[in-house]
Design a protein around this motif. Structure first.
Motif, PDB file in Angstrom:
ATOM      1  N   ILE A  36      34.047  45.888  30.695  1.00 22.92           N
ATOM      2  CA  ILE A  36      34.945  46.209  29.583  1.00 22.92           C
ATOM      3  C   ILE A  36      35.372  47.669  29.722  1.00 22.92           C
ATOM      4  CG2 ILE A  36      34.017  44.545  27.927  1.00 22.92           C
ATOM      5  CD1 ILE A  36      32.627  46.762  26.477  1.00 22.92           C
ATOM      6  N   THR A  37      36.396  48.028  28.973  1.00 26.28           N
ATOM      7  CA  THR A  37      36.797  49.430  28.957  1.00 26.28           C
ATOM      8  C   THR A  37      36.029  50.131  27.830  1.00 26.28           C
ATOM      9  OG1 THR A  37      38.610  49.136  27.392  1.00 26.28           O
ATOM     10  CG2 THR A  37      39.119  48.838  29.743  1.00 26.28           C
ATOM     11  N   ALA A  38      35.911  51.455  27.960  1.00 25.25           N
ATOM     12  CA  ALA A  38      35.380  52.287  26.870  1.00 25.25           C
ATOM     13  C   ALA A  38      36.063  53.644  27.008  1.00 25.25           C
ATOM     14  CB  ALA A  38      33.870  52.433  26.974  1.00 25.25           C
ATOM     15  N   TYR A  39      36.187  54.343  25.891  1.00 28.71           N
ATOM     16  CA  TYR A  39      36.952  55.599  25.926  1.00 28.71           C
ATOM     17  C   TYR A  39      36.250  56.748  25.230  1.00 28.71           C
ATOM     18  CZ  TYR A  39      40.316  51.839  26.529  1.00 28.71           C
ATOM     19  OH  TYR A  39      40.949  50.704  26.936  1.00 28.71           O
ATOM     20  N   ASP A  40      35.091  56.473  24.632  1.00 26.30           N
ATOM     21  CA  ASP A  40      34.405  57.533  23.894  1.00 26.30           C
ATOM     22  C   ASP A  40      32.925  57.181  23.793  1.00 26.30           C
ATOM     23  OD1 ASP A  40      34.354  55.500  22.041  1.00 26.30           O
ATOM     24  OD2 ASP A  40      35.756  56.446  20.651  1.00 26.30           O
ATOM     25  N   VAL A  57      36.693  53.473  32.234  1.00 26.69           N
ATOM     26  CA  VAL A  57      37.447  54.362  31.350  1.00 26.69           C
ATOM     27  C   VAL A  57      38.899  54.190  31.788  1.00 26.69           C
ATOM     28  CG1 VAL A  57      37.737  56.700  30.471  1.00 26.69           C
ATOM     29  CG2 VAL A  57      35.491  55.909  31.220  1.00 26.69           C
ATOM     30  N   GLY A  58      39.552  53.196  31.179  1.00 20.40           N
ATOM     31  CA  GLY A  58      40.884  52.798  31.625  1.00 20.40           C
ATOM     32  C   GLY A  58      41.949  53.772  31.174  1.00 20.40           C
ATOM     33  N   ASP A  59      43.034  53.827  31.969  1.00 20.59           N
ATOM     34  CA  ASP A  59      44.166  54.637  31.500  1.00 20.59           C
ATOM     35  C   ASP A  59      44.853  53.930  30.334  1.00 20.59           C
ATOM     36  OD1 ASP A  59      45.410  52.607  32.850  1.00 20.59           O
ATOM     37  OD2 ASP A  59      46.661  53.903  34.117  1.00 20.59           O
ATOM     38  N   SER A  60      44.386  52.738  30.006  1.00 16.54           N
ATOM     39  CA  SER A  60      44.828  52.083  28.765  1.00 16.54           C
ATOM     40  C   SER A  60      44.486  52.956  27.559  1.00 16.54           C
ATOM     41  CB  SER A  60      44.187  50.700  28.620  1.00 16.54           C
ATOM     42  OG  SER A  60      42.795  50.750  28.853  1.00 16.54           O
ATOM     43  N   ALA A  61      43.615  53.957  27.761  1.00 15.11           N
ATOM     44  CA  ALA A  61      43.333  54.946  26.711  1.00 15.11           C
ATOM     45  C   ALA A  61      44.616  55.553  26.169  1.00 15.11           C
ATOM     46  CB  ALA A  61      42.441  56.059  27.259  1.00 15.11           C
ATOM     47  N   GLY A  97      36.104  55.488  36.655  1.00  7.60           N
ATOM     48  CA  GLY A  97      37.193  56.275  36.065  1.00  7.60           C
ATOM     49  C   GLY A  97      38.524  55.813  36.643  1.00  7.60           C
ATOM     50  N   ASP A  98      39.501  55.607  35.764  1.00  7.22           N
ATOM     51  CA  ASP A  98      40.800  55.069  36.180  1.00  7.22           C
ATOM     52  C   ASP A  98      41.744  56.225  36.517  1.00  7.22           C
ATOM     53  OD1 ASP A  98      42.516  52.997  36.631  1.00  7.22           O
ATOM     54  OD2 ASP A  98      42.846  52.502  34.517  1.00  7.22           O
ATOM     55  N   LEU A  99      42.122  56.353  37.767  1.00  4.00           N
ATOM     56  CA  LEU A  99      43.044  57.445  38.138  1.00  4.00           C
ATOM     57  C   LEU A  99      44.387  57.214  37.451  1.00  4.00           C
ATOM     58  CD1 LEU A  99      42.092  57.705  41.920  1.00  4.00           C
ATOM     59  CD2 LEU A  99      41.920  59.576  40.250  1.00  4.00           C
ATOM     60  N   VAL A 127      35.969  55.246  41.176  1.00  6.38           N
ATOM     61  CA  VAL A 127      37.301  55.380  40.565  1.00  6.38           C
ATOM     62  C   VAL A 127      38.098  54.106  40.837  1.00  6.38           C
ATOM     63  CG1 VAL A 127      37.339  57.895  40.807  1.00  6.38           C
ATOM     64  CG2 VAL A 127      38.362  56.478  42.612  1.00  6.38           C
ATOM     65  N   LYS A 128      39.174  53.938  40.061  1.00  3.08           N
ATOM     66  CA  LYS A 128      40.079  52.799  40.272  1.00  3.08           C
ATOM     67  C   LYS A 128      41.483  53.336  40.451  1.00  3.08           C
ATOM     68  CE  LYS A 128      41.478  49.844  36.822  1.00  3.08           C
ATOM     69  NZ  LYS A 128      42.939  49.953  36.913  1.00  3.08           N
ATOM     70  N   LEU A 129      42.250  52.689  41.310  1.00  2.00           N
ATOM     71  CA  LEU A 129      43.681  53.005  41.416  1.00  2.00           C
ATOM     72  C   LEU A 129      44.474  51.709  41.479  1.00  2.00           C
ATOM     73  CD1 LEU A 129      43.886  52.341  44.542  1.00  2.00           C
ATOM     74  CD2 LEU A 129      43.724  54.780  44.949  1.00  2.00           C
ATOM     75  N   ILE A 194      38.075  44.438  43.520  1.00  2.00           N
ATOM     76  CA  ILE A 194      39.510  44.423  43.230  1.00  2.00           C
ATOM     77  C   ILE A 194      39.770  43.702  41.907  1.00  2.00           C
ATOM     78  CG2 ILE A 194      41.779  43.619  44.037  1.00  2.00           C
ATOM     79  CD1 ILE A 194      40.564  43.917  46.905  1.00  2.00           C
ATOM     80  N   VAL A 195      40.589  44.349  41.066  1.00  2.53           N
ATOM     81  CA  VAL A 195      41.017  43.751  39.791  1.00  2.53           C
ATOM     82  C   VAL A 195      42.331  43.005  40.016  1.00  2.53           C
ATOM     83  CG1 VAL A 195      41.883  44.286  37.464  1.00  2.53           C
ATOM     84  CG2 VAL A 195      39.910  45.527  38.377  1.00  2.53           C
ATOM     85  N   PHE A 196      42.410  41.787  39.505  1.00  3.82           N
ATOM     86  CA  PHE A 196      43.660  41.024  39.489  1.00  3.82           C
ATOM     87  C   PHE A 196      44.116  40.918  38.048  1.00  3.82           C
ATOM     88  CE2 PHE A 196      41.531  39.545  43.288  1.00  3.82           C
ATOM     89  CZ  PHE A 196      42.552  39.588  44.217  1.00  3.82           C
ATOM     90  N   GLY A 217      38.905  39.710  37.019  1.00  5.38           N
ATOM     91  CA  GLY A 217      40.185  39.216  36.509  1.00  5.38           C
ATOM     92  C   GLY A 217      40.466  39.650  35.087  1.00  5.38           C
ATOM     93  N   ILE A 218      41.752  39.830  34.806  1.00  5.07           N
ATOM     94  CA  ILE A 218      42.233  40.003  33.424  1.00  5.07           C
ATOM     95  C   ILE A 218      43.548  39.239  33.373  1.00  5.07           C
ATOM     96  CG2 ILE A 218      43.056  42.360  34.044  1.00  5.07           C
ATOM     97  CD1 ILE A 218      42.773  43.008  30.986  1.00  5.07           C
ATOM     98  N   GLY A 219      43.550  38.119  32.699  1.00  6.91           N
ATOM     99  CA  GLY A 219      44.718  37.244  32.750  1.00  6.91           C
ATOM    100  C   GLY A 219      44.871  36.633  34.121  1.00  6.91           C
ATOM    101  N   GLN A 227      35.126  39.306  34.763  1.00 13.81           N
ATOM    102  CA  GLN A 227      36.255  39.443  33.837  1.00 13.81           C
ATOM    103  C   GLN A 227      36.228  40.839  33.234  1.00 13.81           C
ATOM    104  OE1 GLN A 227      38.616  37.064  33.167  1.00 13.81           O
ATOM    105  NE2 GLN A 227      37.632  35.622  34.585  1.00 13.81           N
ATOM    106  N   VAL A 228      37.414  41.348  32.904  1.00  9.84           N
ATOM    107  CA  VAL A 228      37.500  42.601  32.157  1.00  9.84           C
ATOM    108  C   VAL A 228      38.443  42.411  30.979  1.00  9.84           C
ATOM    109  CG1 VAL A 228      39.319  43.535  33.700  1.00  9.84           C
ATOM    110  CG2 VAL A 228      38.010  45.093  32.252  1.00  9.84           C
ATOM    111  N   LEU A 229      38.097  43.001  29.848  1.00 12.29           N
ATOM    112  CA  LEU A 229      39.026  43.077  28.716  1.00 12.29           C
ATOM    113  C   LEU A 229      38.986  44.500  28.167  1.00 12.29           C
ATOM    114  CD1 LEU A 229      38.650  39.804  26.556  1.00 12.29           C
ATOM    115  CD2 LEU A 229      40.606  40.495  27.944  1.00 12.29           C
ATOM    116  N   VAL A 230      40.081  44.869  27.522  1.00 15.45           N
ATOM    117  CA  VAL A 230      40.181  46.177  26.879  1.00 15.45           C
ATOM    118  C   VAL A 230      39.398  46.138  25.560  1.00 15.45           C
ATOM    119  CG1 VAL A 230      41.836  47.686  25.686  1.00 15.45           C
ATOM    120  CG2 VAL A 230      42.353  46.823  27.994  1.00 15.45           C
ATOM    121  N   PHE A 231      38.540  47.137  25.382  1.00 15.71           N
ATOM    122  CA  PHE A 231      37.645  47.227  24.221  1.00 15.71           C
ATOM    123  C   PHE A 231      38.379  46.981  22.903  1.00 15.71           C
ATOM    124  CE2 PHE A 231      35.010  49.635  21.205  1.00 15.71           C
ATOM    125  CZ  PHE A 231      33.737  49.277  21.586  1.00 15.71           C
TER     126      PHE A 231
END
Ligand code: KIV
Length: 306
Positions: A36-40, A57-61, A97-99, A127-129, A194-196, A217-219, A227-231
């Motif tokens: 999952i993502t987390a930001y704090d 720590v996704g750039d979805s932040a 960490g998401d670049l 890190v992820k890119l 690898i994330v799809f 995977g996400i979707g 699997q990953v989902l945004v927090f």
């Protein structure tokens, strides 16, 4: 980096820290990987206690916590600050960490320097890119600098405009083949996972047969190793549009509004704070203080007398 606890302090048994090797073993054992993502700090504590394997720590932040319309505006300084807060709340999950957009595309030197910031300043493990193409070269450079890299293909939000918007990718044989090439290229330069994102389930199922590293995977259907989902999506912390692939497991936004509204009305009707929220003073101390106030006639003094 935080120290490893022997128990979580919340009745959850402590686990060994998750390593990249462990993710490989989980893939081989067919054990699903939970990310999952987390930001704090609070979201990191939730991830830790929930027992997830990988925290991003996704750039979805940029959207979830900074209020932007896309992931593009967030920069390295903000990401490093958020990742450091997450690190302080985690002992067990692997921390990625998401670049962010603009931090790695221009040169291998930029890519390595910014990946190093996540490791040195935030205590990330990897890190992820996003994307294939030039990102494959950047991934190779970062891996060669000794930093584990997670790839991300399919819908890559940093370049969503170039992909025609936030929509599923790989829906034609040619488009699916391009995703396959990107994923295999990222694997070949040493990406550990690898994330799809937003790729048809059957395409991912076929493709995953050819990928040796753990896939997330996400979707992307159920065939990936994890699997990953945004927090904020999975816990319903924000309202508004969510992608088709989001499943809500809680509705915290409504619960938070309810709590804040109740607080506001209790303050207005003076039912908060109650006696149980205040501190006591010995009666003789209070009496002495009252005498002091009376004798000094404080109210009569001008602020300039002090
Ligand atoms: O930034 C992010 O949250 C992500 C995940 C959706 C994979 O990249």
């Amino acid at each position: 980096m935080s120290t490893v606890r022997t128990d979580t302090g919340h009745g959850t048994p402590a686990r060994e820290p998750v390593t990249i090797q462990k993710l490989g073993e989980m893939k081989l054992a067919g054990e699903p990987i939970v990310m999952i993502t987390a930001y704090d700090h609070p979201s990191a504590l939730v991830a830790e206690e929930a027992g997830v394997d990988v925290v991003l720590v996704g750039d979805s932040a940029a959207m979830t916590v900074l209020g932007h319309d896309s992931t593009v505006p967030v920069g390295m300084d903000e990401m490093v600050m958020l990742a450091s807060a997450v690190r302080r709340g985690l002992d067990t999950p692997l921390l990625v960490g998401d670049l962010p957009f603009g931090s790695y595309e221009a040169s291998n030197e930029d890519a390595v320097a910014n990946a190093q910031r996540f490791i040195k300043e935030s205590g990330c493990n990897a890190v992820k890119l996003e994307r294939g193409g030039a990102s494959v070269d950047r991934a190779r450079a970062i891996v060669r600098a000794g930093i584990p890299v997670m790839g991300h293909v399919g819908l890559t939000p940093q370049t969503a405009d170039a992909l025609g918007g936030y929509k599923a990718q790989g829906r034609s044989a040619d488009a699916a083949a391009r995703i396959a090439e990107e994923a295999l290229a990222l694997q070949s330069v040493g990406c550990f996972s690898i994330v799809f994102e937003a790729v048809p389930s059957e395409v991912v199922e076929e493709l995953c047969r050819h990928i040796d590293v753990p896939t997330i995977g996400i979707g992307a259907g159920p065939a990936t190793d994890g699997q990953v989902l945004v927090f904020h999506d999975l816990l319903g912390i924000h309202t508004g549009h969510t992608a088709k692939f989001v499943k809500r497991y809680a509705n915290l936004h409504d619960e938070m509004v309810r709590g804040a509204r109740t607080y506001a009305s209790e303050v207005r009707e003076r039912s908060f704070p109650g006696p149980e929220h205040g501190y006591a003073v010995e009666p003789e101390e209070l009496e002495a203080f009252k005498e002091y106030l009376a004798a000094e006639s404080l109210a009569a003094r001008s602020p300039w007398d002090w």
